[in-house]
Enzyme design. Structure first.
Site, PDB file in Angstrom:
ATOM      1  N   SER A 119       0.834  -1.191   0.000  1.00  0.00           N
ATOM      2  CA  SER A 119       0.000   0.000   0.000  1.00  0.00           C
ATOM      3  C   SER A 119       0.884   1.261   0.000  1.00  0.00           C
ATOM      4  O   SER A 119       1.608   1.499  -0.962  1.00  0.00           O
ATOM      5  CB  SER A 119      -0.968  -0.027   1.184  1.00  0.00           C
ATOM      6  OG  SER A 119      -1.970   0.949   1.037  1.00  0.00           O
TER       7      SER A 119
ATOM      8  N   GLU B 244      -9.324  -5.524  -5.294  1.00  0.00           N
ATOM      9  CA  GLU B 244      -8.855  -4.184  -4.915  1.00  0.00           C
ATOM     10  C   GLU B 244      -9.436  -3.104  -5.817  1.00  0.00           C
ATOM     11  O   GLU B 244      -9.195  -1.916  -5.599  1.00  0.00           O
ATOM     12  CB  GLU B 244      -7.332  -4.126  -4.924  1.00  0.00           C
ATOM     13  CG  GLU B 244      -6.686  -5.067  -3.921  1.00  0.00           C
ATOM     14  CD  GLU B 244      -5.275  -4.674  -3.557  1.00  0.00           C
ATOM     15  OE1 GLU B 244      -5.060  -3.495  -3.208  1.00  0.00           O
ATOM     16  OE2 GLU B 244      -4.379  -5.542  -3.630  1.00  0.00           O
TER      17      GLU B 244
ATOM     18  N   HIS C 177      -7.675  -5.542  -0.518  1.00  0.00           N
ATOM     19  CA  HIS C 177      -6.477  -4.745  -0.246  1.00  0.00           C
ATOM     20  C   HIS C 177      -5.778  -5.186   1.034  1.00  0.00           C
ATOM     21  O   HIS C 177      -4.544  -5.141   1.119  1.00  0.00           O
ATOM     22  CB  HIS C 177      -6.861  -3.265  -0.152  1.00  0.00           C
ATOM     23  CG  HIS C 177      -5.695  -2.338  -0.022  1.00  0.00           C
ATOM     24  ND1 HIS C 177      -4.792  -2.122  -1.034  1.00  0.00           N
ATOM     25  CD2 HIS C 177      -5.279  -1.561   1.020  1.00  0.00           C
ATOM     26  CE1 HIS C 177      -3.877  -1.261  -0.636  1.00  0.00           C
ATOM     27  NE2 HIS C 177      -4.147  -0.901   0.610  1.00  0.00           N
TER      28      HIS C 177
END
Length: 245
Positions: free
Chosen positions: A110, A170, A224
């Site tokens: 991320s 995602e 995610h």
């Protein structure tokens, strides 16, 4: 060597994956190596304030506090964080252990994935393997894309391998998210971030760089956050696998 970010969140997972797989190299293809997790003095999985500063590429911006009594949240400290890794952390690890400086990898997820890309573009000789998982390429106007374009067109020789990883869900709703109270908000976030598309396009862009191999992995069935263990496992194989070239 594998350096990995967000150690508070993944250190236990990383240690167990390495311990189990390296003990059976003929079955897993994974050899023993050294892993260094970088985290913060907190009981939580993340320190969102320090993490935002450390992993956000400059120039950065200032955002409202994450908690009612917290400080404003700033980004833009990635160069300082990279300097810490290169000039403080690496020499300390080398003082303690016999390190091969030509066999070093780094993993980030991320914001951490964004930092890995920034570090690659800033100091491409710092590591030989780069694992950018679910990178926040869209963040702050997608400035990392411009940095990537500059990196791709530079004439200096490059070497190494980049692995970009992203989860199937995602950029679209996972089955359990359909009809949830935050469905509309989540869909709007997907439209803004487009993490799957941006990750794939970044891999294609970096594949144009002579001497730099870029691989892309789409992990099925993961969001995610749920993709993190798979990313750690891919990183361990990428860094310590017997097929390493």
């Amino acid at each position: 060597m594998l350096y990995y970010l967000d150690a508070n969140a993944v250190a236990g997972t990383a240690a167990d994956m390495m311990r189990v797989q390296a003990a059976y190299p003929l079955g897993t293809g994974v050899e023993w190596g050294v892993m260094v997790g970088i985290g913060y003095p907190t009981e939580g999985a993340y320190d969102s304030v320090r993490r935002s500063w450390d992993m956000g590429p400059p120039p950065g911006e200032t955002y409202p506090p994450h908690t009612p009594d917290g400080p404003p949240v700033r980004t833009g400290g990635a160069d300082e964080f990279l300097a810490f890794i290169e000039e403080v952390l690496k020499p300390e690890i080398a003082r303690r252990l016999p390190i091969d400086p030509q066999r070093q990898a780094i993993l980030g997820h991320s914001f951490g994935g964004l930092f890995v890309l920034h570090a690659l573009f800033r100091r491409p000789q710092a590591f030989q393997r780069w694992i950018s998982a679910s990178p926040a390429i869209w963040w702050e106007g997608a400035g990392i894309v411009e940095a990537a374009q500059t990196f791709v067109t530079e004439p200096t020789p490059r070497a190494g391998r980049v692995l970009l990883i992203v989860g199937e869900y995602e950029q679209t709703l996972a089955p359990f998210q359909i009809g949830a109270v935050d469905e509309a908000k989540r869909l709007a976030s997907f439209e803004e971030s487009r993490i799957v598309d941006n990750t794939r396009l970044m891999a294609e862009r970096l594949a144009q760089v002579p001497g730099l191999a870029a691989d892309y992995v789409l992990v099925p069935g993961e969001t995610h956050m749920s993709v993190i263990p798979a990313c750690v496992n891919h990183a361990i194989r990428f860094a310590f696998g017997r097929e390493r070239a």
